[in-house]
Design a protein around this motif. Sequence first.
Motif, mmCIF file in Angstrom:
data_model
loop_
_atom_site.group_PDB
_atom_site.id
_atom_site.type_symbol
_atom_site.label_atom_id
_atom_site.label_comp_id
_atom_site.label_asym_id
_atom_site.label_seq_id
_atom_site.Cartn_x
_atom_site.Cartn_y
_atom_site.Cartn_z
ATOM 1 N N TYR A 167 -31.204 21.113 3.403
ATOM 2 C CA TYR A 167 -32.478 20.392 3.484
ATOM 3 C C TYR A 167 -32.272 18.880 3.556
ATOM 4 O O TYR A 167 -32.933 18.182 4.325
ATOM 5 C CB TYR A 167 -33.364 20.739 2.287
ATOM 6 N N ILE A 168 -31.362 18.365 2.746
ATOM 7 C CA ILE A 168 -31.137 16.919 2.726
ATOM 8 C C ILE A 168 -30.511 16.451 4.035
ATOM 9 O O ILE A 168 -30.937 15.452 4.623
ATOM 10 C CB ILE A 168 -30.250 16.529 1.527
ATOM 11 N N LYS A 169 -29.511 17.179 4.512
ATOM 12 C CA LYS A 169 -28.816 16.781 5.742
ATOM 13 C C LYS A 169 -29.742 16.832 6.957
ATOM 14 O O LYS A 169 -29.687 15.970 7.836
ATOM 15 C CB LYS A 169 -27.599 17.672 5.969
ATOM 16 N N LYS A 170 -30.614 17.830 7.006
ATOM 17 C CA LYS A 170 -31.490 17.999 8.163
ATOM 18 C C LYS A 170 -32.744 17.129 8.107
ATOM 19 O O LYS A 170 -33.253 16.694 9.139
ATOM 20 C CB LYS A 170 -31.909 19.463 8.290
ATOM 21 N N LYS A 171 -33.257 16.874 6.902
ATOM 22 C CA LYS A 171 -34.577 16.255 6.795
ATOM 23 C C LYS A 171 -34.608 14.887 6.118
ATOM 24 O O LYS A 171 -35.597 14.166 6.248
ATOM 25 C CB LYS A 171 -35.522 17.186 6.026
ATOM 26 N N ALA A 172 -33.571 14.538 5.377
ATOM 27 C CA ALA A 172 -33.694 13.353 4.515
ATOM 28 C C ALA A 172 -32.634 12.283 4.760
ATOM 29 O O ALA A 172 -32.283 11.544 3.841
ATOM 30 C CB ALA A 172 -33.674 13.787 3.045
ATOM 31 N N LEU A 173 -32.138 12.185 5.983
ATOM 32 C CA LEU A 173 -31.211 11.111 6.319
ATOM 33 C C LEU A 173 -31.877 10.168 7.319
ATOM 34 O O LEU A 173 -32.710 10.586 8.116
ATOM 35 C CB LEU A 173 -29.916 11.668 6.918
ATOM 36 N N LYS A 174 -31.495 8.908 7.269
ATOM 37 C CA LYS A 174 -32.055 7.925 8.191
ATOM 38 C C LYS A 174 -30.954 7.003 8.691
ATOM 39 O O LYS A 174 -29.890 6.886 8.091
ATOM 40 C CB LYS A 174 -33.154 7.107 7.513
ATOM 41 N N GLY A 175 -31.251 6.324 9.798
ATOM 42 C CA GLY A 175 -30.279 5.406 10.373
ATOM 43 C C GLY A 175 -29.388 6.086 11.392
ATOM 44 O O GLY A 175 -29.504 7.280 11.662
ATOM 45 N N GLN A 176 -28.498 5.304 11.970
ATOM 46 C CA GLN A 176 -27.550 5.794 12.956
ATOM 47 C C GLN A 176 -26.130 5.521 12.469
ATOM 48 O O GLN A 176 -25.886 4.565 11.744
ATOM 49 C CB GLN A 176 -27.773 5.089 14.310
ATOM 50 N N TYR A 177 -25.200 6.376 12.859
ATOM 51 C CA TYR A 177 -23.801 6.161 12.502
ATOM 52 C C TYR A 177 -23.347 4.794 13.020
ATOM 53 O O TYR A 177 -23.655 4.432 14.155
ATOM 54 C CB TYR A 177 -22.927 7.260 13.120
ATOM 55 N N PRO A 178 -22.664 3.971 12.217
ATOM 56 C CA PRO A 178 -22.132 4.271 10.879
ATOM 57 C C PRO A 178 -23.022 3.779 9.730
ATOM 58 O O PRO A 178 -22.527 3.505 8.643
ATOM 59 C CB PRO A 178 -20.813 3.502 10.896
ATOM 60 N N ASN A 179 -24.316 3.629 9.985
ATOM 61 C CA ASN A 179 -25.238 3.100 8.972
ATOM 62 C C ASN A 179 -26.213 4.167 8.488
ATOM 63 O O ASN A 179 -27.418 3.928 8.398
ATOM 64 C CB ASN A 179 -26.008 1.902 9.541
ATOM 65 N N LEU A 180 -25.709 5.338 8.180
ATOM 66 C CA LEU A 180 -26.546 6.431 7.700
ATOM 67 C C LEU A 180 -26.775 6.311 6.198
ATOM 68 O O LEU A 180 -25.893 5.888 5.451
ATOM 69 C CB LEU A 180 -25.880 7.773 8.000
ATOM 70 N N SER A 181 -27.964 6.685 5.761
ATOM 71 C CA SER A 181 -28.283 6.657 4.337
ATOM 72 C C SER A 181 -29.358 7.696 4.044
ATOM 73 O O SER A 181 -29.945 8.285 4.956
ATOM 74 C CB SER A 181 -28.762 5.262 3.910
ATOM 75 N N VAL A 182 -29.630 7.905 2.772
ATOM 76 C CA VAL A 182 -30.626 8.891 2.355
ATOM 77 C C VAL A 182 -32.022 8.280 2.410
ATOM 78 O O VAL A 182 -32.246 7.165 1.936
ATOM 79 C CB VAL A 182 -30.345 9.386 0.923
ATOM 80 N N ASP A 183 -32.960 9.012 2.996
ATOM 81 C CA ASP A 183 -34.372 8.649 2.930
ATOM 82 C C ASP A 183 -34.951 9.429 1.751
ATOM 83 O O ASP A 183 -35.341 10.593 1.880
ATOM 84 C CB ASP A 183 -35.090 9.032 4.227
ATOM 85 N N TYR A 184 -34.975 8.793 0.593
ATOM 86 C CA TYR A 184 -35.343 9.497 -0.638
ATOM 87 C C TYR A 184 -36.766 10.038 -0.617
ATOM 88 O O TYR A 184 -37.071 11.020 -1.301
ATOM 89 C CB TYR A 184 -35.135 8.578 -1.843
ATOM 90 N N SER A 185 -37.635 9.438 0.163
ATOM 91 C CA SER A 185 -39.020 9.910 0.218
ATOM 92 C C SER A 185 -39.129 11.274 0.891
ATOM 93 O O SER A 185 -40.144 11.961 0.757
ATOM 94 C CB SER A 185 -39.896 8.901 0.964
ATOM 95 N N LYS A 186 -38.082 11.683 1.614
ATOM 96 C CA LYS A 186 -38.119 12.957 2.336
ATOM 97 C C LYS A 186 -37.241 14.036 1.705
ATOM 98 O O LYS A 186 -37.113 15.134 2.252
ATOM 99 C CB LYS A 186 -37.704 12.733 3.793
ATOM 100 N N VAL A 187 -36.648 13.731 0.570
ATOM 101 C CA VAL A 187 -35.802 14.716 -0.107
ATOM 102 C C VAL A 187 -36.666 15.837 -0.685
ATOM 103 O O VAL A 187 -37.661 15.575 -1.364
ATOM 104 C CB VAL A 187 -34.977 14.054 -1.230
ATOM 105 N N GLU A 188 -36.277 17.076 -0.408
ATOM 106 C CA GLU A 188 -36.976 18.253 -0.934
ATOM 107 C C GLU A 188 -36.075 18.942 -1.950
ATOM 108 O O GLU A 188 -34.937 19.284 -1.643
ATOM 109 C CB GLU A 188 -37.334 19.210 0.204
#
Length: 274
Positions: free
Chosen positions: A86-107
């Motif tokens: 769920y986190i990998k598919k729905k809760a990441l933002k940005g583009q490589y190499p600047n990827l980070s977690v979008d905490y508002s979308k974590v399920e």
Amino acid sequence: MAKAANGPLGTLNGKLHNLVFYVLNGQHVCRTIGDPGKPSINQLANRQEMSVTMRLVKSIREFISVSFDLEAQGTVKNAHNLATSYIKKKALKGQYPNLSVDYSKVELSHGTLEGARDLKLEKKEKGVQISWNTEGRYDDIVMILLCHPLRRKATSLINASRRDAGTCFIELHHDGFLDEPIEAYICFRAADGKEISDSAYLGNLNGEAETEEQISQKKKYAEVKQRFDVVEADYLLQMKNNRGNPVDSKAFRNLAKEYQVLKNKLEHLPGKPG
């Protein structure tokens, strides 16, 4: 060597050339081994996605082992697999190499139990106050998760309170946690453990944490700036002592070259404070 325990048409178990066969959670799995060669950009991006995801999953494993337990039952997956997916598919933002977690979308949980309404997250002198509307089954258990991204840790409260309490205070005055970025979540679990609600994002306190890339950029900038300050001081001093004229020596020419290179580098280097 791979073995065919059930005959030539049966499943394999073991190693065959660069393939490995094994059983995982009742499923037959085959994967390759060996040197895969130079990774592509897509492969590097996928690796960073997994790395960013696993840092979060590792810190919240106590919480998800309960929150995803019901969903995992009767499947070949476990709570860890579900959270990772769920986190990998729905809760990441940005583009490589600047990827980070979008905490508002974590399920953190999925279920049919009535969720929370009128949620409120407040920072107090010695901790965090969370409140909610008490409508629903009075004895439902409240589960609360506070993520601390800078520490790569989390505060998990599996039995934080009951629904009818309407509020919960989490003490966080120690070790500076209260003044660092906090990402908060809540869900409800039935008293008999047979139902759970969808998780809800409570919000952020103290602003977003910097990404790994941002931290790395700031560190690199600070290192270059530190060297530049030393070189600049030496360069300007020699110019001053020579009445504003370049010193006619190889050492000074090397110094002047390094001074200019570092100056230009700082102008374009990311990670500058402010």
